[in-house]
Design a protein around this motif. Structure first.
Motif, PDB file in Angstrom:
ATOM      1  N   SER A   1      44.421  49.370  48.217  1.00  0.00           N
ATOM      2  CA  SER A   1      45.312  48.282  47.818  1.00  0.00           C
ATOM      3  C   SER A   1      45.296  48.086  46.302  1.00  0.00           C
ATOM      4  N   THR A   2      45.808  49.072  45.612  1.00  0.00           N
ATOM      5  CA  THR A   2      45.741  49.039  44.144  1.00  0.00           C
ATOM      6  C   THR A   2      46.573  47.892  43.568  1.00  0.00           C
TER       7      THR A   2
ATOM      8  N   ALA B   1      41.720  43.297  37.501  1.00  0.00           N
ATOM      9  CA  ALA B   1      41.014  43.826  36.333  1.00  0.00           C
ATOM     10  C   ALA B   1      40.079  44.931  36.783  1.00  0.00           C
ATOM     11  N   MET B   2      39.763  45.823  35.846  1.00  0.00           N
ATOM     12  CA  MET B   2      38.821  46.896  36.116  1.00  0.00           C
ATOM     13  C   MET B   2      37.869  47.030  34.940  1.00  0.00           C
ATOM     14  N   GLY B   3      36.751  47.667  35.198  1.00  0.00           N
ATOM     15  CA  GLY B   3      35.793  47.825  34.114  1.00  0.00           C
ATOM     16  C   GLY B   3      34.781  48.898  34.396  1.00  0.00           C
TER      17      GLY B   3
ATOM     18  N   ARG C   1      42.459  44.550  31.790  1.00  0.00           N
ATOM     19  CA  ARG C   1      43.202  43.743  32.738  1.00  0.00           C
ATOM     20  C   ARG C   1      44.491  44.446  33.133  1.00  0.00           C
ATOM     21  N   SER C   2      44.945  44.176  34.321  1.00  0.00           N
ATOM     22  CA  SER C   2      46.212  44.731  34.774  1.00  0.00           C
ATOM     23  C   SER C   2      47.356  44.049  34.022  1.00  0.00           C
ATOM     24  N   GLY C   3      48.521  44.651  34.095  1.00  0.00           N
ATOM     25  CA  GLY C   3      49.689  44.063  33.452  1.00  0.00           C
ATOM     26  C   GLY C   3      49.672  44.299  31.959  1.00  0.00           C
ATOM     27  N   VAL C   4      49.143  43.345  31.209  1.00  0.00           N
ATOM     28  CA  VAL C   4      49.179  43.441  29.748  1.00  0.00           C
ATOM     29  C   VAL C   4      48.143  44.422  29.210  1.00  0.00           C
ATOM     30  N   ALA C   5      47.230  44.879  30.091  1.00  0.00           N
ATOM     31  CA  ALA C   5      46.218  45.876  29.713  1.00  0.00           C
ATOM     32  C   ALA C   5      45.337  45.407  28.561  1.00  0.00           C
TER      33      ALA C   5
ATOM     34  N   ALA D   1      36.173  47.115  40.120  1.00  0.00           N
ATOM     35  CA  ALA D   1      37.505  46.524  40.191  1.00  0.00           C
ATOM     36  C   ALA D   1      37.403  45.137  40.819  1.00  0.00           C
ATOM     37  N   VAL D   2      38.240  44.254  40.340  1.00  0.00           N
ATOM     38  CA  VAL D   2      38.326  42.910  40.891  1.00  0.00           C
ATOM     39  C   VAL D   2      39.724  42.720  41.438  1.00  0.00           C
ATOM     40  N   SER D   3      39.810  42.329  42.707  1.00  0.00           N
ATOM     41  CA  SER D   3      41.121  42.133  43.317  1.00  0.00           C
ATOM     42  C   SER D   3      41.320  40.662  43.669  1.00  0.00           C
ATOM     43  N   LEU D   4      42.554  40.256  43.699  1.00  0.00           N
ATOM     44  CA  LEU D   4      42.944  38.906  44.110  1.00  0.00           C
ATOM     45  C   LEU D   4      43.860  38.998  45.320  1.00  0.00           C
TER      46      LEU D   4
END
Length: 117
Positions: free
Chosen positions: A26-27, A32-34, A51-55, A97-100
């Motif tokens: 579920s990407t 965010a990833m680290g 962070r996703s989106g704006v990176a 990875a952190v998912s919401l």
């Protein structure tokens, strides 16, 4: 979400390595990833995050100017380019990875980086 690291190895001080983290599942839910690292006898350290989106990226002081974190969304892969490596960079490096919603944390199995002096 599944994370698989690769690219670790043995390198001399001053050398470079690029770590990869392949992401599956579920990407779309990832916020965010680290990259974390854990050396024997030392506290774990968040080396870099994106962070996703704006990176937006962030780095530990110990690696600023030497490491670069990037993400290729088309390939579902995150990278850590490590230059000017030092013996103190030796550690087991983990992709995270952190998912919401949640949030939920995911971890890879780790890849060993060893820098010889």
């Amino acid at each position: 979400v599944q994370l698989v690291e690769s690219g670790g190895g043995l390198v001399q001080a001053g050398g470079s390595l690029r770590l990869s983290c392949a992401v599956s599942g579920s990407t779309f839910s990832i916020n965010a990833m680290g990259w974390y690292r854990q050396a024997p006898g030392k506290r774990g350290e968040l080396v870099a995050s994106i962070r996703s989106g704006v990176a937006t990226t962030d780095y530990a002081d110990s690696v600023k100017g030497r490491f670069t974190i990037t993400r290729d969304n088309a390939k579902n892969t995150m990278y850590l380019q490590m230059n000017s490596l030092k013996p103190e960079d030796t550690a087991l490096y983990y992709c995270s990875a952190v998912s919401l919603p949640g949030p939920r944390n995911y971890w890879g199995q780790g890849t060993q980086v060893t820098v010889s002096s």
